[in-house]
Design a protein around this motif. Structure first.
Motif, PDB file in Angstrom:
ATOM      1  N   VAL A 106      24.229 -40.320  46.677  1.00  0.00           N
ATOM      2  CA  VAL A 106      24.486 -38.904  46.411  1.00  0.00           C
ATOM      3  C   VAL A 106      23.950 -38.091  47.587  1.00  0.00           C
ATOM      4  CG1 VAL A 106      23.914 -36.944  44.916  1.00  0.00           C
ATOM      5  CG2 VAL A 106      24.427 -39.181  43.914  1.00  0.00           C
ATOM      6  N   ARG A 107      24.688 -37.119  48.033  1.00  0.00           N
ATOM      7  CA  ARG A 107      24.293 -36.297  49.168  1.00  0.00           C
ATOM      8  C   ARG A 107      23.061 -35.461  48.827  1.00  0.00           C
ATOM      9  NH1 ARG A 107      29.916 -33.474  50.124  1.00  0.00           N
ATOM     10  NH2 ARG A 107      28.828 -32.451  51.846  1.00  0.00           N
ATOM     11  N   PHE A 108      22.205 -35.231  49.840  1.00  0.00           N
ATOM     12  CA  PHE A 108      20.906 -34.595  49.618  1.00  0.00           C
ATOM     13  C   PHE A 108      20.647 -33.559  50.709  1.00  0.00           C
ATOM     14  CE2 PHE A 108      16.155 -34.688  50.031  1.00  0.00           C
ATOM     15  CZ  PHE A 108      15.847 -34.225  48.757  1.00  0.00           C
ATOM     16  N   ILE A 109      20.548 -32.296  50.295  1.00  0.00           N
ATOM     17  CA  ILE A 109      20.208 -31.194  51.191  1.00  0.00           C
ATOM     18  C   ILE A 109      18.933 -30.550  50.650  1.00  0.00           C
ATOM     19  CG2 ILE A 109      20.957 -28.952  52.112  1.00  0.00           C
ATOM     20  CD1 ILE A 109      23.868 -29.917  51.656  1.00  0.00           C
ATOM     21  N   TYR A 110      17.960 -30.327  51.517  1.00  0.00           N
ATOM     22  CA  TYR A 110      16.680 -29.827  51.005  1.00  0.00           C
ATOM     23  C   TYR A 110      16.111 -28.713  51.883  1.00  0.00           C
ATOM     24  CZ  TYR A 110      14.051 -32.411  54.596  1.00  0.00           C
ATOM     25  OH  TYR A 110      13.531 -32.859  55.789  1.00  0.00           O
ATOM     26  N   ALA A 111      15.186 -27.959  51.297  1.00  0.00           N
ATOM     27  CA  ALA A 111      14.532 -26.858  52.000  1.00  0.00           C
ATOM     28  C   ALA A 111      13.258 -27.345  52.667  1.00  0.00           C
ATOM     29  CB  ALA A 111      14.201 -25.732  51.021  1.00  0.00           C
ATOM     30  N   SER A 112      13.226 -27.216  53.979  1.00  0.00           N
ATOM     31  CA  SER A 112      11.974 -27.314  54.705  1.00  0.00           C
ATOM     32  C   SER A 112      11.517 -25.883  54.967  1.00  0.00           C
ATOM     33  CB  SER A 112      12.164 -28.112  55.993  1.00  0.00           C
ATOM     34  OG  SER A 112      10.925 -28.220  56.685  1.00  0.00           O
ATOM     35  N   SER A 113      10.752 -25.638  56.006  1.00  0.00           N
ATOM     36  CA  SER A 113      10.265 -24.274  56.230  1.00  0.00           C
ATOM     37  C   SER A 113       9.807 -24.094  57.670  1.00  0.00           C
ATOM     38  CB  SER A 113       9.089 -23.977  55.299  1.00  0.00           C
ATOM     39  OG  SER A 113       8.496 -22.733  55.620  1.00  0.00           O
ATOM     40  N   ALA A 114       9.983 -22.877  58.178  1.00  0.00           N
ATOM     41  CA  ALA A 114       9.442 -22.535  59.491  1.00  0.00           C
ATOM     42  C   ALA A 114       7.919 -22.504  59.466  1.00  0.00           C
ATOM     43  CB  ALA A 114       9.989 -21.188  59.954  1.00  0.00           C
ATOM     44  N   ALA A 115       7.319 -22.527  58.253  1.00  0.00           N
ATOM     45  CA  ALA A 115       5.857 -22.597  58.158  1.00  0.00           C
ATOM     46  C   ALA A 115       5.327 -23.886  58.773  1.00  0.00           C
ATOM     47  CB  ALA A 115       5.417 -22.488  56.700  1.00  0.00           C
ATOM     48  N   LEU A 236      27.784 -28.768  52.989  1.00  0.00           N
ATOM     49  CA  LEU A 236      28.532 -29.407  51.910  1.00  0.00           C
ATOM     50  C   LEU A 236      29.963 -29.731  52.341  1.00  0.00           C
ATOM     51  CD1 LEU A 236      27.414 -27.355  48.762  1.00  0.00           C
ATOM     52  CD2 LEU A 236      26.917 -29.766  49.246  1.00  0.00           C
ATOM     53  N   ASN A 237      30.508 -28.915  53.217  1.00  0.00           N
ATOM     54  CA  ASN A 237      31.880 -29.135  53.690  1.00  0.00           C
ATOM     55  C   ASN A 237      31.956 -30.059  54.901  1.00  0.00           C
ATOM     56  OD1 ASN A 237      33.155 -27.510  51.740  1.00  0.00           O
ATOM     57  ND2 ASN A 237      32.709 -25.658  52.911  1.00  0.00           N
ATOM     58  N   ASN A 238      30.787 -30.472  55.396  1.00  0.00           N
ATOM     59  CA  ASN A 238      30.735 -31.359  56.561  1.00  0.00           C
ATOM     60  C   ASN A 238      29.792 -32.524  56.267  1.00  0.00           C
ATOM     61  OD1 ASN A 238      32.178 -29.943  59.116  1.00  0.00           O
ATOM     62  ND2 ASN A 238      31.296 -28.387  57.762  1.00  0.00           N
ATOM     63  N   PRO A 239      30.236 -33.466  55.447  1.00  0.00           N
ATOM     64  CA  PRO A 239      29.358 -34.529  54.957  1.00  0.00           C
ATOM     65  C   PRO A 239      28.868 -35.506  56.018  1.00  0.00           C
ATOM     66  CG  PRO A 239      31.637 -34.939  54.315  1.00  0.00           C
ATOM     67  CD  PRO A 239      31.599 -33.562  54.875  1.00  0.00           C
ATOM     68  N   ASP A 240      29.417 -35.448  57.236  1.00  0.00           N
ATOM     69  CA  ASP A 240      28.965 -36.353  58.287  1.00  0.00           C
ATOM     70  C   ASP A 240      27.774 -35.796  59.071  1.00  0.00           C
ATOM     71  OD1 ASP A 240      30.945 -38.187  57.667  1.00  0.00           O
ATOM     72  OD2 ASP A 240      32.393 -37.273  59.037  1.00  0.00           O
ATOM     73  N   VAL A 241      27.378 -34.560  58.774  1.00  0.00           N
ATOM     74  CA  VAL A 241      26.261 -33.945  59.493  1.00  0.00           C
ATOM     75  C   VAL A 241      24.948 -34.310  58.807  1.00  0.00           C
ATOM     76  CG1 VAL A 241      25.185 -31.768  60.184  1.00  0.00           C
ATOM     77  CG2 VAL A 241      27.676 -32.036  60.315  1.00  0.00           C
ATOM     78  N   ASN A 242      24.047 -34.914  59.558  1.00  0.00           N
ATOM     79  CA  ASN A 242      22.728 -35.296  59.052  1.00  0.00           C
ATOM     80  C   ASN A 242      21.657 -34.784  60.010  1.00  0.00           C
ATOM     81  OD1 ASN A 242      23.540 -37.329  56.812  1.00  0.00           O
ATOM     82  ND2 ASN A 242      24.662 -38.055  58.603  1.00  0.00           N
ATOM     83  N   GLY A 243      20.468 -34.508  59.483  1.00  0.00           N
ATOM     84  CA  GLY A 243      19.371 -34.113  60.347  1.00  0.00           C
ATOM     85  C   GLY A 243      18.559 -32.976  59.765  1.00  0.00           C
ATOM     86  N   ILE A 244      17.484 -32.635  60.455  1.00  0.00           N
ATOM     87  CA  ILE A 244      16.637 -31.501  60.087  1.00  0.00           C
ATOM     88  C   ILE A 244      16.922 -30.391  61.092  1.00  0.00           C
ATOM     89  CG2 ILE A 244      14.276 -30.671  59.794  1.00  0.00           C
ATOM     90  CD1 ILE A 244      13.462 -33.541  59.123  1.00  0.00           C
ATOM     91  N   TYR A 245      17.275 -29.221  60.572  1.00  0.00           N
ATOM     92  CA  TYR A 245      17.730 -28.133  61.431  1.00  0.00           C
ATOM     93  C   TYR A 245      17.008 -26.828  61.111  1.00  0.00           C
ATOM     94  CZ  TYR A 245      21.624 -31.345  62.192  1.00  0.00           C
ATOM     95  OH  TYR A 245      22.378 -32.448  62.498  1.00  0.00           O
ATOM     96  N   ASN A 246      16.811 -26.016  62.148  1.00  0.00           N
ATOM     97  CA  ASN A 246      16.318 -24.664  61.940  1.00  0.00           C
ATOM     98  C   ASN A 246      17.359 -23.841  61.193  1.00  0.00           C
ATOM     99  OD1 ASN A 246      13.798 -24.890  63.184  1.00  0.00           O
ATOM    100  ND2 ASN A 246      14.622 -24.395  65.208  1.00  0.00           N
ATOM    101  N   CYS A 247      16.864 -22.879  60.404  1.00  0.00           N
ATOM    102  CA  CYS A 247      17.751 -21.983  59.665  1.00  0.00           C
ATOM    103  C   CYS A 247      17.263 -20.549  59.892  1.00  0.00           C
ATOM    104  CB  CYS A 247      17.762 -22.346  58.179  1.00  0.00           C
ATOM    105  SG  CYS A 247      19.011 -21.472  57.216  1.00  0.00           S
ATOM    106  N   GLY A 248      17.628 -20.020  61.042  1.00  0.00           N
ATOM    107  CA  GLY A 248      17.323 -18.648  61.409  1.00  0.00           C
ATOM    108  C   GLY A 248      18.535 -18.084  62.130  1.00  0.00           C
TER     109      GLY A 248
END
Length: 327
Positions: A106-115, A236-248
C-alpha cells in the motif's frame, strides 16, 4: 479507499476536504477531542472516522481495499515535553504504518517537518539530499522525533528492506491557512497578526537581536496550505515518485512582508509595532528558513506556488472575515 491519519487537524482536514470534493472514499484515523476540531471536517465528512486505538483491527479488516495511507497525525507542538508520548505517537505509530504498507503493498505518504533542520540559518543548510538528512540536528523533541523516522525510512531503503510500493515524506515549512484554529500557541503567524488587528491594535513583531539585521527582517518560507495539498495530490497521481522532499515555496519572505500583507488584506493602514524578543528565545531564534525545492522539481513537480500576498489575501478574505471561517 484512502486512509488519512490526523485528518481532523489542520493540514489533514484540508486534504480531507479536497479528496471529498474529488469524491474519494476516505477514512480518518484521529480523535475529535474537545477543541472544536469536529468543525474542521463538518463540511466534508469522511466515509468513516476510526479512533487510533482501533487502527490495527481496521487495517486487518480492510487491507484489500486500502490503496494509500497518508500519515499526517502527530504530536506537532515544538514545545512538547513528554518524550514517551511523542515517541509512541510520532515514531512507533509511523513505523507500524510503514511496515504494514510494505507488507500489504500500500502506498505511504507521511509528514516530516522543517523542524528537523534545527538551527539552520543558511540556504545551503536546507537541502533535502538524503546524505544531508542523516546529519541534521533538530533543536526540540518534536523535530527530533521526525528526524528519527526520516532516518529509519532511509535506512530501510538503503538496507534493501521491504518498502511500500510508493513512499514519500514531506518536510513541511511554515504552513498557514483555514482550519488551524485549534492549534493554540502553534497557530500560524498570519492568524496571530490578523488577531492583533481585530483586537484594535497593530501587528506586533519581535525586534531583531542580531547585528546587521533590521527589525522585521527575520524571514521564513511561508506556504499556503492549498499548495501543500497540491503536492500531496501530485504524489498520489505519480506513484513512481519516492523520497523525502521539502515542502515549502523555495522563497523566504520577511515577517515585515507578512505583517504588511495582513494589513492590506484587512484593509487597514500598514503599521507595525516592534517588541522585545523574550529572553527565552534570545540566542535560539531562527532568523531564516528557505526550502530548497530543487529535488521535487527534478522529479517532475512544476506547479507554481501561491505568493505570500495572494495566500494571505485568500485566507483573510475567504475565511477569517467570514462568519464561518472553516474550509
Amino acid at each position: 479507499m484512502i486512509i488519512i491519519t490526523g485528518a481532523t487537524g489542520f493540514i489533514g482536514s484540508c486534504l480531507q476536504a479536497r479528496l471529498y470534493d474529488l469524491k474519494e472514499k476516505t477514512v480518518v484515523i484521529d480523535w475529535l477531542g474537545d477543541e472544536g476540531k469536529w468543525r474542521n471536517i463538518a463540511n466534508h465528512v469522511p466515509t468513516d472516522l476510526i479512533f487510533p486505538e482501533y487502527i490495527d483491527d481496521f487495517l486487518v479488516q480492510h487491507c484489500k481495499v486500502i490503496r494509500a495511507v497518508i500519515h499526517l497525525g502527530a504530536i506537532s507542538e515544538t514545545t512538547a515535553r513528554d518524550g514517551d508520548l511523542v515517541w509512541k505517537t510520532n515514531v512507533n505509530l509511523s513505523k507500524k504504518l510503514w511496515h504494514w504498507c510494505a507488507l500489504n503493498q500500500v502506498r505511504f505518504i507521511y509528514a516530516s517537518s522543517a523542524a528537523t533542520y534545527g538551527g539552520a540559518n543558511q540556504l545551503e543548510e536546507f537541502t533535502d539530499e538524503p546524505n544531508h538528512i542523516a546529519d541534521l540536528k533538530p533543536l526540540n523533541l518534536y523535530g527530533w522525533s521526525k528526524q528519527v523516522f526520516d532516518r529509519f525510512v532511509l535506512e530501510q531503503v538503503r538496507n534493501h528492506q521491504p518498502v511500500p510500493p510508493q513512499w514519500a515524506g514531506l518536510k513541511f515549512f511554515n504552513v498557514y491557512g483555514p482550519n488551524e484554529y485549534h492549534k493554540g500557541k502553534m497557530i500560524s503567524v498570519v492568524k496571530v497578526k490578523f488577531d492583533d488587528i481585530q483586537k484594535g491594535g497593530v501587528p506586533r513583531l519581535f525586534k531583531s537581536d542580531r547585528d546587521g539585521l533590521t527589525d522585521g527582517a527575520q524571514a521564513r518560507d511561508f506556504i499556503w496550505v492549498g499548495d501543500v495539498i497540491e503536492i500531496i495530490l501530485w504524489l498520489l497521481n505519480n506513484p513512481d515518485v519516492n523520497g523525502i522532499y521539502n515542502c515549502g515555496t523555495g522563497q523566504a519572505r520577511t515577517y515585515l512582508d507578512l505583517a504588511y500583507a495582513v494589513c492590506d488584506a484587512v484593509g487597514c493602514k500598514r503599521e507595525v509595532e516592534f517588541i522585545d524578543m523574550p529572553q527565552s528565545l534570545q540566542g535560539q531564534y531562527q532568523y531564516f528558513t528557505q526550502a530548497d525545492m530543487t529535488r521535487l522539481k527534478v522529479v517532475g513537480y512544476q506547479r507554481a506556488f501561491t505568493s505570500l500576498e495572494e495566500g494571505i489575501s485568500k485566507y483573510i478574505q475567504d475565511y477569517l472575515l467570514r462568519p464561518d471561517p472553516y474550509l
